[in-house]
Design an enzyme around this catalytic site. Structure first.
Site, PDB file in Angstrom:
ATOM      1  N   ARG A 163     -55.025  41.058 -71.822  1.00 39.26           N
ATOM      2  CA  ARG A 163     -55.621  40.415 -70.628  1.00 39.26           C
ATOM      3  C   ARG A 163     -56.833  39.589 -71.049  1.00 39.26           C
ATOM      4  NH1 ARG A 163     -59.091  43.238 -68.211  1.00 39.26           N
ATOM      5  NH2 ARG A 163     -57.864  45.145 -67.974  1.00 39.26           N
ATOM      6  N   TYR A 206     -53.296  19.892 -51.495  1.00 39.34           N
ATOM      7  CA  TYR A 206     -52.120  20.766 -51.514  1.00 39.34           C
ATOM      8  C   TYR A 206     -52.288  21.874 -50.460  1.00 39.34           C
ATOM      9  CZ  TYR A 206     -48.949  24.427 -53.013  1.00 39.34           C
ATOM     10  OH  TYR A 206     -48.000  25.412 -53.025  1.00 39.34           O
ATOM     11  N   ASP A 252     -59.086  18.659 -59.118  1.00 38.61           N
ATOM     12  CA  ASP A 252     -57.684  19.047 -59.339  1.00 38.61           C
ATOM     13  C   ASP A 252     -56.963  17.818 -59.892  1.00 38.61           C
ATOM     14  OD1 ASP A 252     -54.962  19.595 -59.103  1.00 38.61           O
ATOM     15  OD2 ASP A 252     -55.204  20.795 -57.292  1.00 38.61           O
ATOM     16  N   LYS A 310     -46.699  21.864 -63.247  1.00 34.53           N
ATOM     17  CA  LYS A 310     -46.199  20.521 -62.963  1.00 34.53           C
ATOM     18  C   LYS A 310     -46.050  19.714 -64.266  1.00 34.53           C
ATOM     19  CE  LYS A 310     -46.265  21.911 -58.726  1.00 34.53           C
ATOM     20  NZ  LYS A 310     -47.130  23.019 -58.575  1.00 34.53           N
TER      21      LYS A 310
HETATM   22  O1  P1T Z   1     -48.068  26.290 -57.589  1.00 36.93           O
HETATM   23  P1  P1T Z   1     -49.291  26.529 -58.427  1.00 36.93           P
HETATM   24  O2  P1T Z   1     -49.045  26.454 -59.889  1.00 36.93           O
HETATM   25  O3  P1T Z   1     -50.022  27.778 -58.019  1.00 36.93           O
HETATM   26  O4  P1T Z   1     -50.283  25.304 -58.159  1.00 36.93           O
HETATM   27  C1  P1T Z   1     -50.878  25.049 -56.917  1.00 36.93           C
HETATM   28  C2  P1T Z   1     -51.190  23.576 -56.783  1.00 36.93           C
HETATM   29  C3  P1T Z   1     -52.490  23.141 -56.959  1.00 36.93           C
HETATM   30  N1  P1T Z   1     -52.823  21.835 -56.867  1.00 36.93           N
HETATM   31  C4  P1T Z   1     -51.898  20.904 -56.599  1.00 36.93           C
HETATM   32  C5  P1T Z   1     -52.304  19.476 -56.507  1.00 36.93           C
HETATM   33  C6  P1T Z   1     -50.568  21.265 -56.418  1.00 36.93           C
HETATM   34  O5  P1T Z   1     -49.670  20.297 -56.167  1.00 36.93           O
HETATM   35  C7  P1T Z   1     -50.201  22.637 -56.494  1.00 36.93           C
HETATM   36  C8  P1T Z   1     -48.792  23.097 -56.266  1.00 36.93           C
HETATM   37  N2  P1T Z   1     -48.025  22.176 -55.557  1.00 36.93           N
HETATM   38  C9  P1T Z   1     -46.714  22.331 -55.192  1.00 36.93           C
HETATM   39  C10 P1T Z   1     -46.014  23.443 -55.418  1.00 36.93           C
HETATM   40  C11 P1T Z   1     -46.124  21.182 -54.486  1.00 36.93           C
HETATM   41  O6  P1T Z   1     -44.891  21.084 -54.384  1.00 36.93           O
HETATM   42  O7  P1T Z   1     -46.900  20.326 -54.033  1.00 36.93           O
END
Ligand code: P1T
Length: 379
Positions: A46, A98, A170, A195
């Site tokens: 961890r 998001y 972000d 992503k």
């Molecule tokens: O899904 P995760 O890895 O927890 O990430 C969250 C997140 C944070 N910031 C942005 C700009 C994002 O697009 C996302 C996740 N977004 C999607 C799952 C989507 O389809 O827009």
């Protein structure tokens, strides 16, 4: 080292044991100690894991930061930033972001006494109206998800510095290939590595990168104390994905540019949101802070016709109707019912997330095939 070399070598060393070129997947919970406290730098996974460590070094290198941190998801990374705050603190955030981030802010952290202001930042001067002695953090997503608004990171960072506020950006949509927020004055850069960094729709992961040592130590403490880390297999996969980030991003941008132009000229399409258009608000800022305009395009049907929008996403054959973005394959999403359903309709519509809005994550397939798919889907 240039960016295209950093994606492959940034922060990486060949493994000390056998010289393996890729870091081994250290699938271990714990590490042998010869006597109490006598170990090779790793005690418990961890806290530290060599595969995750290699990835964290890569994150730091890509964003021109000094310290990288990997988490089990993008939201876990955002959660770690919010844990820097205390009850009574205030956050100023972009108003288009998001849906899961909005949900974390309003449904989790508001319960702990943190107050969020959602502010349109196309004109950054709006920000100053919300700053009080309680403000601690400014949260910027740019380009925003899903409306593709562009926020001037340098201008926000000047205001943040004036009032001694932390600025977190972000950078999921842009990636460090297109935009490097730390270079523009941000304190923390965050990614949903799920992503473009991972790039193959096979991992959920989050990343943070900072320059400042004290801030890094606070975040490492939270990462270990709260424990929202990623596993070594996922760390390996994202490290592999990063090696082609620059090549993938070039193709994402090229394909998205062609699709945005096609949609703009289509008689059945009303609005197209893509920062490469000259008449996009803040196009000039996009041009100056980004290398290209990214792989995401959003659009609405004529008259905001929901049924037409549903027909389009159902008709698509190469694009898959699915949440997420940034993988090699093209995806289409319906933000109002999918990624942004957690934002109340009245709030959503204020920023343009209407019922006919479709969001495309344009992949790296053949451009003509993608255009033909959209053409037949619109009909
Ligand atoms: O899904 P995760 O890895 O927890 O990430 C969250 C997140 C944070 N910031 C942005 C700009 C994002 O697009 C996302 C996740 N977004 C999607 C799952 C989507 O389809 O827009």
């Amino acid at each position: 080292m240039k960016f295209n070399t950093k994606t492959i070598h940034g922060g990486q060393k060949h493994d000390a044991a056998y010289g393996s070129v890729m870091p081994p997947i250290y699938q271990t919970t714990t590490y042998a100690q010869t006597s109490p406290g006598n170990h090779k730098g790793y005690e418990y996974s961890r806290t530290h894991n060599p595969t995750r460590h290699a990835l964290e070094k890569s994150f730091a290198s890509l964003e021109n930061g000094n310290y990288g941190l990997a988490f089990g998801s993008g939201l876990a990374a955002i959660d770690a930033i919010l844990k820097l705050l205390k009850p009574g603190d205030e956050v100023i955030s972009t108003n288009d972001l998001y849906g899961g981030t909005y949900r974390l802010f309003t449904k989790v952290y508001e319960n702990f006494g943190i107050k969020f202001h959602f502010v349109g930042m196309l004109n950054v001067n709006n920000l100053e109206d919300y700053i009080t002695s309680k403000t601690k953090l400014v949260w910027v997503e740019t380009p925003t998800n899903p409306m593709m608004n562009i926020i001037d990171i340098k201008a926000v960072s000047e205001i943040s510095k004036k009032y001694n506020l932390l600025l977190a950006v972000d950078n999921t949509f842009a990636t460090p290939y297109l935009q490097q927020p730390l270079e523009l004055g941000a304190d923390i850069v965050m990614h949903s590595a799920t992503k473009y960094l991972g790039g193959h729709s096979d991992v959920v992961m989050g990343a943070l990168v900072v320059k400042d040592k004290d801030l890094a130590n606070q975040l490492y403490f939270i990462q270990n104390a709260s424990g929202a880390i990623c596993g070594p297999q996922d760390a390996f996969l994202v490290l592999r994905g990063i090696k082609t980030l620059h090549v993938r991003m070039q193709r994402h941008c090229e394909n998205a540019s062609a699709i945005a132009a096609f949609l703009k000229s289509h008689p059945k399409i009303e609005n197209v949101y893509w920062p490469g258009f000259k008449n996009h608000p803040n196009h000039n800022i996009a041009k100056s802070q980004m290398k290209d305009f990214g792989g995401m395009v959003s659009f609405t049907t004529i008259g905001n016709n929901y049924k037409e929008a549903v027909k389009i996403v159902e008709n698509l054959k190469i694009f898959t109707l699915a949440e997420s973005l940034g993988g090699v394959e093209s995806l289409a999403g319906h933000p109002a019912s999918m990624t942004h359903a957690s934002i109340p309709k009245s709030e959503r519509e204020k920023t343009g997330i209407v019922d006919s809005l479709i969001r495309l994550s344009v992949g790296i397939e053949n451009k003509a095939d993608l255009l033909a798919d959209i053409d037949q889907a619109i009909g």
